[in-house]
Structures are given as structure tokens and as C-alpha cells.
Write a protein that holds these residues in place. Structure first.
Motif, PDB file in Angstrom:
ATOM      1  N   PHE A 121       0.851  -1.186   0.000  1.00 25.56           N
ATOM      2  CA  PHE A 121       0.000   0.000   0.000  1.00 25.56           C
ATOM      3  C   PHE A 121       0.885   1.233   0.000  1.00 25.56           C
ATOM      4  O   PHE A 121       1.840   1.315   0.777  1.00 25.56           O
ATOM      5  CB  PHE A 121      -0.906  -0.015   1.228  1.00 25.56           C
ATOM      6  CG  PHE A 121      -1.977   1.040   1.211  1.00 25.56           C
ATOM      7  CD1 PHE A 121      -2.929   1.062   0.213  1.00 25.56           C
ATOM      8  CD2 PHE A 121      -2.041   1.991   2.203  1.00 25.56           C
ATOM      9  CE1 PHE A 121      -3.933   2.028   0.190  1.00 25.56           C
ATOM     10  CE2 PHE A 121      -3.035   2.965   2.199  1.00 25.56           C
ATOM     11  CZ  PHE A 121      -3.981   2.985   1.193  1.00 25.56           C
ATOM     12  N   ASP A 122       0.563   2.200  -0.860  1.00 21.12           N
ATOM     13  CA  ASP A 122       1.403   3.394  -0.955  1.00 21.12           C
ATOM     14  C   ASP A 122       1.022   4.476   0.053  1.00 21.12           C
ATOM     15  O   ASP A 122       1.680   5.503   0.136  1.00 21.12           O
ATOM     16  CB  ASP A 122       1.393   3.949  -2.375  1.00 21.12           C
ATOM     17  CG  ASP A 122       0.061   4.543  -2.802  1.00 21.12           C
ATOM     18  OD1 ASP A 122      -0.904   4.526  -2.008  1.00 21.12           O
ATOM     19  OD2 ASP A 122      -0.013   5.021  -3.948  1.00 21.12           O
ATOM     20  N   GLY A 123      -0.053   4.251   0.826  1.00 19.73           N
ATOM     21  CA  GLY A 123      -0.487   5.235   1.813  1.00 19.73           C
ATOM     22  C   GLY A 123      -1.344   6.339   1.217  1.00 19.73           C
ATOM     23  O   GLY A 123      -1.916   7.142   1.931  1.00 19.73           O
ATOM     24  N   ALA A 124      -1.431   6.384  -0.106  1.00 17.89           N
ATOM     25  CA  ALA A 124      -2.199   7.433  -0.780  1.00 17.89           C
ATOM     26  C   ALA A 124      -3.361   6.875  -1.594  1.00 17.89           C
ATOM     27  O   ALA A 124      -3.966   7.608  -2.361  1.00 17.89           O
ATOM     28  CB  ALA A 124      -1.274   8.240  -1.687  1.00 17.89           C
TER      29      ALA A 124
ATOM     30  N   LEU B 199      -8.801   4.048   2.102  1.00 15.47           N
ATOM     31  CA  LEU B 199      -8.703   3.462   3.442  1.00 15.47           C
ATOM     32  C   LEU B 199      -7.605   4.142   4.238  1.00 15.47           C
ATOM     33  O   LEU B 199      -6.559   4.466   3.682  1.00 15.47           O
ATOM     34  CB  LEU B 199      -8.343   1.970   3.357  1.00 15.47           C
ATOM     35  CG  LEU B 199      -9.429   0.997   2.986  1.00 15.47           C
ATOM     36  CD1 LEU B 199      -8.848  -0.403   2.903  1.00 15.47           C
ATOM     37  CD2 LEU B 199     -10.546   1.007   4.000  1.00 15.47           C
ATOM     38  N   PRO B 200      -7.840   4.321   5.533  1.00 20.75           N
ATOM     39  CA  PRO B 200      -6.756   4.846   6.365  1.00 20.75           C
ATOM     40  C   PRO B 200      -5.796   3.713   6.723  1.00 20.75           C
ATOM     41  O   PRO B 200      -6.105   2.865   7.550  1.00 20.75           O
ATOM     42  CB  PRO B 200      -7.489   5.374   7.604  1.00 20.75           C
ATOM     43  CG  PRO B 200      -8.723   4.520   7.685  1.00 20.75           C
ATOM     44  CD  PRO B 200      -9.082   4.158   6.274  1.00 20.75           C
ATOM     45  N   ALA B 201      -4.678   3.673   6.064  1.00 22.35           N
ATOM     46  CA  ALA B 201      -3.663   2.662   6.360  1.00 22.35           C
ATOM     47  C   ALA B 201      -2.301   3.271   6.062  1.00 22.35           C
ATOM     48  O   ALA B 201      -2.163   4.048   5.114  1.00 22.35           O
ATOM     49  CB  ALA B 201      -3.882   1.406   5.519  1.00 22.35           C
ATOM     50  N   PRO B 202      -1.316   2.922   6.866  1.00 19.70           N
ATOM     51  CA  PRO B 202       0.027   3.444   6.604  1.00 19.70           C
ATOM     52  C   PRO B 202       0.646   2.758   5.389  1.00 19.70           C
ATOM     53  O   PRO B 202       0.235   1.661   5.018  1.00 19.70           O
ATOM     54  CB  PRO B 202       0.793   3.095   7.882  1.00 19.70           C
ATOM     55  CG  PRO B 202       0.084   1.898   8.414  1.00 19.70           C
ATOM     56  CD  PRO B 202      -1.361   2.060   8.034  1.00 19.70           C
ATOM     57  N   PRO B 203       1.634   3.385   4.780  1.00 16.22           N
ATOM     58  CA  PRO B 203       2.322   2.748   3.661  1.00 16.22           C
ATOM     59  C   PRO B 203       3.018   1.471   4.134  1.00 16.22           C
ATOM     60  O   PRO B 203       3.413   1.357   5.286  1.00 16.22           O
ATOM     61  CB  PRO B 203       3.341   3.781   3.197  1.00 16.22           C
ATOM     62  CG  PRO B 203       3.163   4.982   4.026  1.00 16.22           C
ATOM     63  CD  PRO B 203       2.160   4.703   5.077  1.00 16.22           C
ATOM     64  N   GLY B 204       3.143   0.537   3.219  1.00 13.21           N
ATOM     65  CA  GLY B 204       3.822  -0.725   3.506  1.00 13.21           C
ATOM     66  C   GLY B 204       2.958  -1.903   3.101  1.00 13.21           C
ATOM     67  O   GLY B 204       1.912  -1.747   2.468  1.00 13.21           O
TER      68      GLY B 204
END
Length: 116
Positions: free
Chosen positions: A76-79, A93-98
Motif C-alpha cells: 500500500f502506498d499510503g495514498a 482506506l486509512p492505512a500506513p504505507p507498507g
């Protein structure tokens, strides 16, 4: 993503049993309900309101079905873009990159076939 449609289960919408380069899965089929088994190019649409994201168990693309849930693992690129292998899936979705594992009920993950 290039998938192999194994069979369609009757319903509204029908559920497709598929094989992907990253594993087997079940998802809602938004194409022709009389589509023949075989290869199909598809785009994924995920109902974000029913999806949850958590850190991935390992940093490798994966697709699988477990207990009525579709599990997609990707970077996930976070964007807003989850990459499962070479396939981008747009998400809000609210998720951090990784590397994350996305879980969504099979009926709320849709496959939209297209021709190239």
C-alpha cells in the motif's frame, strides 16, 4: 489482473471462483453471468466500508479466501493504491504505507471483466 475463471456460483450477483497468479479466491462477478470458464482480464472494486486492513503476515503478494472473506495482500502506498503484484487496486482506506492484508467479505469484492 489476468485471472482464470473456474466457475460461477448462481446468485445476485454471481460469485466467481477464480485462480490468480497469487492464489485462488471467490468474489462477486460483475460481468456476463454466462461467461465461460477460462482467462479473463479483470479490475477489482472493493467496498471500503466493509474492508479492514492490517499489517501483512509477510511481504509478498497474495490472494486467498478464508471463512467467507477475500484476503488481498499487497504493498500500500499510503495514498490510495494497493499493489498486489502488478495489479493496482484503488482504495480509500486509512492505512500506513507498507505491506498490508486487506480483508473484505467475498460478496463485497467485485470483479469487473474487460477486453484489451
Amino acid at each position: 489482473m489476468l485471472i482464470h475463471l473456474t466457475r460461477l456460483r448462481p446468485g445476485h450477483p454471481p460469485l466467481a471462483e477464480i485462480r490468480t497468479p497469487y492464489g485462488p479466491a471467490v468474489a462477486a462477478w460483475r460481468g456476463d453471468p454466462a461467461a465461460p470458464p477460462g482467462p479473463h482480464h479483470v479490475e477489482w472494486t472493493i467496498d471500503e466500508a466493509r474492508a479492514t486492513a492490517r499489517p501483512a503476515p509477510r511481504p509478498a503478494p497474495a490472494v486467498r479466501t478464508e471463512g467467507g472473506l477475500l484476503l488481498l495482500t499487497g504493498e500500500f502506498d499510503g495514498a490510495g493504491v494497493l499493489r498486489t503484484g502488478d495489479t493496482p487496486i484503488l482504495l480509500d482506506l486509512p492505512a500506513p504505507p507498507g505491506w498490508i492484508e486487506l480483508a473484505v467479505p467475498c460478496a463485497h469484492a467485485e470483479l469487473h471483466p474487460y477486453r484489451t
